[in-house]
Enzyme design. Structure first.
Site, PDB file in Angstrom:
ATOM      1  N   LYS A   2     -12.617  -0.740   7.586  1.00 34.74           N
ATOM      2  CA  LYS A   2     -13.326  -1.650   6.684  1.00 34.74           C
ATOM      3  C   LYS A   2     -14.242  -2.598   7.455  1.00 34.74           C
ATOM      4  CE  LYS A   2      -9.825  -0.100   4.306  1.00 34.74           C
ATOM      5  NZ  LYS A   2      -9.572   0.577   3.071  1.00 34.74           N
ATOM      6  N   TRP A  47       0.869  -1.170   0.000  1.00 34.16           N
ATOM      7  CA  TRP A  47       0.000   0.000   0.000  1.00 34.16           C
ATOM      8  C   TRP A  47       0.918   1.235   0.000  1.00 34.16           C
ATOM      9  CZ3 TRP A  47      -1.873   2.862   4.769  1.00 34.16           C
ATOM     10  CH2 TRP A  47      -2.884   3.770   4.444  1.00 34.16           C
ATOM     11  N   ASP A 107       0.626  -4.988   9.956  1.00 29.78           N
ATOM     12  CA  ASP A 107      -0.435  -4.017   9.677  1.00 29.78           C
ATOM     13  C   ASP A 107      -1.664  -4.788   9.203  1.00 29.78           C
ATOM     14  OD1 ASP A 107      -1.733  -1.602   9.217  1.00 29.78           O
ATOM     15  OD2 ASP A 107      -1.118  -1.584   7.124  1.00 29.78           O
TER      16      ASP A 107
HETATM   17  N1  PMP Z   1      -3.041  -0.490   6.039  1.00 28.48           N
HETATM   18  C1  PMP Z   1      -3.524  -1.025   4.916  1.00 28.48           C
HETATM   19  C2  PMP Z   1      -2.877  -2.251   4.372  1.00 28.48           C
HETATM   20  C3  PMP Z   1      -4.600  -0.434   4.271  1.00 28.48           C
HETATM   21  O1  PMP Z   1      -5.064  -0.977   3.147  1.00 28.48           O
HETATM   22  C4  PMP Z   1      -5.199   0.719   4.827  1.00 28.48           C
HETATM   23  C5  PMP Z   1      -6.374   1.388   4.210  1.00 28.48           C
HETATM   24  N2  PMP Z   1      -6.441   1.404   2.867  1.00 28.48           N
HETATM   25  C6  PMP Z   1      -4.655   1.239   5.999  1.00 28.48           C
HETATM   26  C7  PMP Z   1      -3.590   0.605   6.587  1.00 28.48           C
HETATM   27  C8  PMP Z   1      -5.180   2.497   6.623  1.00 28.48           C
HETATM   28  O2  PMP Z   1      -6.376   2.343   7.257  1.00 28.48           O
HETATM   29  P1  PMP Z   1      -7.267   3.600   7.631  1.00 28.48           P
HETATM   30  O3  PMP Z   1      -8.098   3.891   6.439  1.00 28.48           O
HETATM   31  O4  PMP Z   1      -8.037   3.109   8.799  1.00 28.48           O
HETATM   32  O5  PMP Z   1      -6.364   4.721   7.973  1.00 28.48           O
END
Ligand code: PMP
Length: 398
Positions: free
Chosen positions: A246, A130, A211
């Site tokens: 999510k 990401w 994560d």
């Molecule tokens: N880590 C990963 C792997 C993600 O895909 C995301 C969200 N796309 C996040 C962290 C961040 O999460 P948040 O939207 O709660 O900040």
């Protein structure tokens, strides 16, 4: 005065969302951003969340600042979800957990902590990962490197290369791992592969930073946390960032957590103190509304059970869409293998389309996915899946 300020090109994923909104194509489909939409293409409010909201609204209570670490019930909710309700390390007080501003906030506080207390450490992320992982760690002046992960040619994981790479790292280097539903590839390690990774982590004294943003969307709440719990079982120090964006469908409330597993109670208290200090100097304390929702849903047995069922319903709908997409594509292009679609987990599918093919989907069909070919499968539903599959088949054939 400000003419020397660089223009910001925008975030590639959030920018795609804006482009999609501006598109007048009546058939347009948004498969860009990682958001779960239901069968009707609507962002759901979970029933367990509705009940929590009713409780919060009656009576309407004052809104004091929360503690720097957030609500105790939010923190406990994170801990039990990640480590298991009866985990010994929780009874022993060996986990420092703070509530954070989404998963992103957890990564940021974690990155600042690593920069401050492990200044020699480099952070290694999967190739690909990401995009914000890199931005967040570099933004905290932590040097970021990449470890081999995805084998595009075979739609698989470069497991041996990855392990060989980890063998070259230095003590206290950080490796950022996705316990489930890898973003962007959807390709996860098996439990046996996790065991191998964690043995290398232990032998080389690396710091695992896990994560987890999609717990419950892979197999189930517990299996998705396998790597976390195995690391604990092996007595490893561990950072875990988690997001409720999510799995509670609470994207805009910004709720998550950062947990650090420590060897002793004294170290846990020191770490917890420094996490608080980090929060204080960045944003002082987390927002309360989402924190209260997390607190209520995670700590009320009936609501928790309802929540798990609602997450599994989202998971199953995504899995159904994967099967359908695969079968339409196989029928249209019989000489090509689409097994990868159902081997991947979570919200995303790395489709292997070229940037030109992704561009054609956008301009000719109004179908939006990330230029690296990542598709958010949770944007598919029975009304748009044939349209998307046919369009994909079209651009793949030419
Ligand atoms: N880590 C990963 C792997 C993600 O895909 C995301 C969200 N796309 C996040 C962290 C961040 O999460 P948040 O939207 O709660 O900040």
């Amino acid at each position: 005065m400000f003419e020397r300020i660089d223009y910001y090109a925008g975030d590639p994923i959030l920018g795609l969302m804006e482009k999609y909104s501006a598109d007048s194509n009546p058939n347009k489909v948004n498969l860009g951003i990682g958001i779960y939409y239901d069968e009707n293409g609507v962002l759901p409010v979970l029933d367990c969340v509705k009940t929590a909201e009713e409780r919060i609204a009656d009576p309407i209570a004052p809104r004091p600042y929360l503690p720097m670490a957030g609500l105790p019930g939010h923190r406990k909710g994170c801990q039990e979800l990640l480590f298991g309700k009866d985990a010994q390390i929780l009874k022993d007080g060996l986990v420092a957990t703070i509530a954070t501003i989404g998963g992103s906030g957890a990564l940021k506080v974690g990155a600042e902590f690593i920069h401050d207390w492990f200044p020699q450490a480099k952070c290694y992320v999967s190739d690909p990962t990401w995009g914000n992982h890199i931005a967040i760690f570099e933004g905290s002046d932590v040097e970021v490197g990449k470890y081999p992960y995805y084998d595009k040619a075979n739609s698989s994981i470069k497991f041996d290369e990855m392990i060989a790479f980890f063998e070259t790292l230095n003590k206290n280097d950080v490796i950022l791992l996705h316990p489930c539903c890898h973003n962007p590839t959807g390709m996860d390690l098996t439990q046996a592969q996790w065991d191998t990774v964690l043995n290398v982590v232990k032998a080389r004294e690396l710091i695992p930073f896990m994560d987890i943003a999609y717990q419950g969307f892979g197999e189930d709440m517990d299996s998705d946390a396998y790597a976390i719990r195995k690391a604990v079982e092996m007595g490893l120090p561990l950072f875990v960032s988690n997001s409720f964006s999510k799995n509670l469908s609470l994207y805009g409330e910004r709720v998550g957590g950062l947990s650090v597993v420590c060897p002793t109670v004294d170290e846990t208290e020191r770490v917890f103190g420094q996490l608080n200090a980090t929060v204080r100097r960045i944003y002082s304390s987390p927002p309360s509304h989402g924190g209260r929702v997390v607190d209520i849903v995670m700590n009320d047995e009936a609501l928790h059970e309802q929540w798990v069922g609602e997450v599994y319903a989202m998971r199953d709908r995504i899995k159904g869409m994967r099967l359908k997409l695969k079968s339409v594509l196989e029928a249209k292009i019989p000489n090509r293998n689409f097994d990868y679609i159902t081997r991947q987990n979570g919200m995303f599918s790395f489709t292997g389309l070229t940037p030109e093919q992704v561009e054609r989907l956008q301009t000719e069909f109004g179908i939006y996915m990330v230029s690296n070919s990542r598709m958010c499968v949770a944007g598919l539903n029975t009304s748009n899946i044939d349209y998307v599959a046919n369009a994909m088949a079209d651009v793949l054939k030419d």
